[in-house]
Design a protein around this motif. Structure first.
Motif, mmCIF file in Angstrom:
data_model
loop_
_atom_site.group_PDB
_atom_site.id
_atom_site.type_symbol
_atom_site.label_atom_id
_atom_site.label_comp_id
_atom_site.label_asym_id
_atom_site.label_seq_id
_atom_site.Cartn_x
_atom_site.Cartn_y
_atom_site.Cartn_z
ATOM 1 N N GLN A 29 2.630 5.181 -6.842
ATOM 2 C CA GLN A 29 1.337 5.713 -7.157
ATOM 3 C C GLN A 29 0.227 5.192 -6.471
ATOM 4 N N ILE A 30 0.063 3.813 -5.931
ATOM 5 C CA ILE A 30 -0.831 3.299 -5.207
ATOM 6 C C ILE A 30 -0.894 3.868 -3.849
ATOM 7 N N ASP A 31 0.383 4.236 -3.321
ATOM 8 C CA ASP A 31 0.488 5.018 -1.907
ATOM 9 C C ASP A 31 -0.334 6.559 -2.037
ATOM 10 N N ASN A 66 -5.054 -6.814 0.572
ATOM 11 C CA ASN A 66 -4.354 -5.984 -0.405
ATOM 12 C C ASN A 66 -3.604 -6.808 -1.580
ATOM 13 N N LYS A 96 -0.969 0.091 -12.629
ATOM 14 C CA LYS A 96 -1.404 1.514 -11.922
ATOM 15 C C LYS A 96 -0.123 2.512 -11.470
ATOM 16 N N SER A 123 0.839 -1.096 0.044
ATOM 17 C CA SER A 123 -0.077 -0.108 -0.083
ATOM 18 C C SER A 123 0.881 1.384 0.066
ATOM 19 N N ILE A 127 -1.552 -3.826 -9.881
ATOM 20 C CA ILE A 127 -0.650 -2.699 -9.249
ATOM 21 C C ILE A 127 0.507 -2.028 -10.181
ATOM 22 N N ASN A 180 -6.074 -1.385 -1.182
ATOM 23 C CA ASN A 180 -5.703 -0.825 -2.548
ATOM 24 C C ASN A 180 -6.960 -0.771 -3.405
ATOM 25 N N TYR A 239 -2.574 7.345 -4.287
ATOM 26 C CA TYR A 239 -4.095 7.213 -4.200
ATOM 27 C C TYR A 239 -4.586 6.739 -3.124
ATOM 28 N N ASN A 240 -4.061 5.905 -2.281
ATOM 29 C CA ASN A 240 -4.586 5.492 -0.972
ATOM 30 C C ASN A 240 -4.569 6.830 0.049
#
Length: 361
Positions: free
Chosen positions: A262-264, A197, A257, A179, A254, A339, A266-267
């Motif tokens: 980038q996921i971080d 996740n 994305k 994440s 993942i 995520n 977004y979260n």
């Protein structure tokens, strides 16, 4: 098909694209004439699935070469026992950071196996915060230091991790792995149940440094030795093959994305919406975790009346929300924003919260 606003704590939301791809390949995988669930785990096709999932995990987390990626069974709960069985050394206690329900379960298992000490605890604060790094007292001769990076029930999360020097750092990352970026080289062992996740329930990821693999004592059953699974590329016994396949699809998602960084972001964008709704409610909603320990994965909050909390859950379910009831041990409300939970679901929750407060405030 109308998808629910899924805020379940685990098993939890999976990316729609992943579910659709699995659906397409469910009956027949890669022209094999059978499902991935039907084929031998010794087949070339499944070995390819297994190896690709490991390689993607390495790539996304920048895992150094002197670590092994294992896919095991039994969940994090089995790791609570396997870790002390494999890693506690004679005359060197295992040190644990006590931060809530899941850390407590890990400590309870370790005490059955060997000498265990508490390096830090936030029990006196009702586990509403994580300890500061300066509060963690690591014995020089400890076999390892264990911590829980994110407490799913309390909604608390470590913002940074201690430097433990020569003492291996072991982390239960079941609810926040992948994440946010982490430096794997700071850890001796990381483990995570997949069902938050990484994919569906049934598989547990263990990332373990080579020197700790070699600690596995021959006095414990082969199935519980990390060395056994490392030597057999996680194929010592029949693996949870479909779950491993699904983890591979989630890892590809993942990567598509933009990876973990980038996921971080977004979260962070998702959880900020909900925390702002709590903080700007004039006290109608109240966050449980102390602000500097708030989790980006599990948002825990209360309303001043338990009757209103029950009504909140009931009305939210009628509006297509799932999983907003707090854990049975602590009550209250909880939104798990892993995520795969879309930004749109978080926006819908914020709108529902505002409407609920307008009608019942």
């Amino acid at each position: 098909m109308k998808r629910a606003y899924n805020f379940n704590a685990g098993p939890a939301a999976l990316p729609l694209e992943v579910l659709q791809q699995a659906q397409e390949q469910f009956v027949e995988y890669e022209g094999a004439g059978m499902s991935i669930m039907e084929m031998s785990h010794r087949s070339g096709l499944f070995e390819q699935v297994n190896n690709e999932a490991q390689a993607l995990m390495r790539e996304l987390l920048s895992i150094p070469d002197n670590y092994r990626v294992l896919f095991l069974q039994g969940g994090a709960s089995q790791q609570f026992a396997m870790i002390p069985m494999n890693l506690i050394q004679e005359g060197r206690p295992a040190a644990y950071v006590h931060t809530g329900n899941w850390a407590g379960k890990a400590i309870k298992e370790a005490k059955l196996i060997g000498e265990t000490v508490i390096a830090a605890s936030t029990e006196s604060d009702d586990f509403k915060r994580m300890p500061s790094l300066s509060e963690i007292d690591v014995p020089e001769q400890a076999s390892y230091l264990h911590l829980t990076s994110n407490e799913t029930i309390g909604g608390t999360q470590f913002a940074a991790f201690p430097d433990t020097g020569n003492v291996p750092l072991v982390a239960d990352m079941s609810s926040d792995i992948l994440s946010r970026p982490i430096d794997v080289s700071k850890f001796g062992l990381i483990y995570a149940g997949a069902q938050k996740n990484l994919g569906p329930s049934g598989v547990t990821v263990v990332i373990i440094r080579d020197d700790l693999v070699e600690r596995s004592p021959k006095s414990i059953p082969a199935i519980f030795r990390y060395e056994t699974h490392a030597k057999n590329n996680s194929l010592y016994n029949t693996p949870p093959s479909f779950s491993v396949y699904m983890v591979g699809l989630v890892l590809k998602w993942i990567k598509s994305k933009g990876g973990v960084a980038q996921i971080d972001q977004y979260n962070r964008d998702k959880t900020k919406l909900i925390y702002d709704a709590i903080d700007q409610s004039g006290g109608f909603y109240r966050g449980v975790a102390q602000p500097d320990s708030r989790s980006a994965m599990n948002i825990t909050f209360r309303i001043h009346s338990e009757e209103l909390e029950k009504l909140f859950v009931k009305e939210s379910e009628q509006q297509g929300f799932s999983g907003l009831k707090g854990h049975r041990d602590v009550g209250g409300l909880r939104a798990s924003t892993y995520n795969a939970v879309p930004l749109e679901s978080c926006k819908a929750l914020v709108e529902f919260m505002a409407d609920f407060q307008k009608r019942h405030g």
